[in-house]
Design a protein around this motif. Structure first.
Motif, PDB file in Angstrom:
ATOM      1  N   LEU A  90      46.179  29.124  -1.366  1.00 52.38           N
ATOM      2  CA  LEU A  90      45.855  29.219   0.065  1.00 52.38           C
ATOM      3  C   LEU A  90      46.642  30.343   0.725  1.00 52.38           C
ATOM      4  O   LEU A  90      46.118  31.068   1.573  1.00 52.38           O
ATOM      5  N   ASP A  96      43.488  30.631   4.965  1.00 54.64           N
ATOM      6  CA  ASP A  96      42.155  30.210   5.398  1.00 54.64           C
ATOM      7  C   ASP A  96      41.491  29.393   4.289  1.00 54.64           C
ATOM      8  O   ASP A  96      41.095  29.948   3.266  1.00 54.64           O
ATOM      9  N   ARG A  98      38.637  28.229   4.028  1.00 54.08           N
ATOM     10  CA  ARG A  98      37.240  28.611   3.765  1.00 54.08           C
ATOM     11  C   ARG A  98      37.148  29.733   2.747  1.00 54.08           C
ATOM     12  O   ARG A  98      36.095  29.948   2.157  1.00 54.08           O
ATOM     13  N   GLN A  99      38.241  30.464   2.547  1.00 49.16           N
ATOM     14  CA  GLN A  99      38.257  31.561   1.576  1.00 49.16           C
ATOM     15  C   GLN A  99      38.644  31.099   0.175  1.00 49.16           C
ATOM     16  O   GLN A  99      38.525  31.855  -0.776  1.00 49.16           O
TER      17      GLN A  99
END
Length: 138
Positions: A90, A96, A98-99
Motif C-alpha cells: 500500500l 491508495d 484502489r491502486q
C-alpha cells in the motif's frame, strides 16, 4: 597500439572486460526474474470455471495450498506477515487501496475459511480489488 604485420595498420587494443560485466549482470537479472515468476506460479490445482480473461499483472500474488498454507513470492507467510506485506505494498502505491491489486491463487481442495480470513484482513486496509485465479476448462 599494435602494429598488424599482415596489413601494416594500427589496431587499437580492445578491453572486453566491461562487456563481460554487462553480460554477467544480464544473466543474473534474467535468472532472478525467472525465479520470482516461478514462485508466483506455484503448482496449485485451481478451481475450474468458464472464462476467457487471462490473469492481469497484479501488485501482490498470494498462493494458498491445499492445507491452507499461504506463500508470497515463494516464502511461507502467516496472517501477521501478510498484514505487513499488504501495508508495505500500500505504501508503494501511495497509500491508495484502489491502486493495489491482489491476486489470490487458491488450490481447489483448500477450505474456504482461508480466503474468508484473507478478505477480512484486506478490509482492514480498505482493499477492494481482489481477484481469485481459476483455471478455464479445455
Amino acid at each position: 597500439m599494435r602494429l598488424c604485420k599482415s596489413r601494416n595498420r594500427h589496431l587499437p587494443e580492445m578491453n572486453i572486460t566491461p562487456m563481460i560485466d554487462v553480460v554477467f549482470l544480464l544473466l543474473i537479472f534474467f535468472v532472478t526474474v525467472t525465479q520470482v515468476s516461478q514462485a508466483n506460479r506455484e503448482q496449485l490445482q485451481l478451481p475450474k470455471q468458464a472464462g476467457d480473461k487471462d490473469q492481469d499483472r497484479s501488485t501482490l500474488t498470494i498462493n494458498i495450498d491445499r492445507p491452507g498454507r499461504m506463500t508470497v513470492g515463494g516464502a511461507a507467510v502467516d496472517r501477521a506477515d501478510l498484514a505487513t506485506i499488504v501495508a508495505a505494498e500500500l505504501e508503494k502505491v501511495g497509500g491508495d487501496p484502489r491502486q493495489l491489486k491482489i491476486l489470490v491463487r487458491m488450490d481447489q481442495g483448500a477450505q474456504s475459511r482461508a480466503i474468508n480470513q484473507l478478505v477480512e484482513q484486506f478490509e482492514q486496509f480498505d482493499v477492494k480489488l481482489v481477484e481469485l485465479a481459476v483455471e478455464t476448462p479445455q
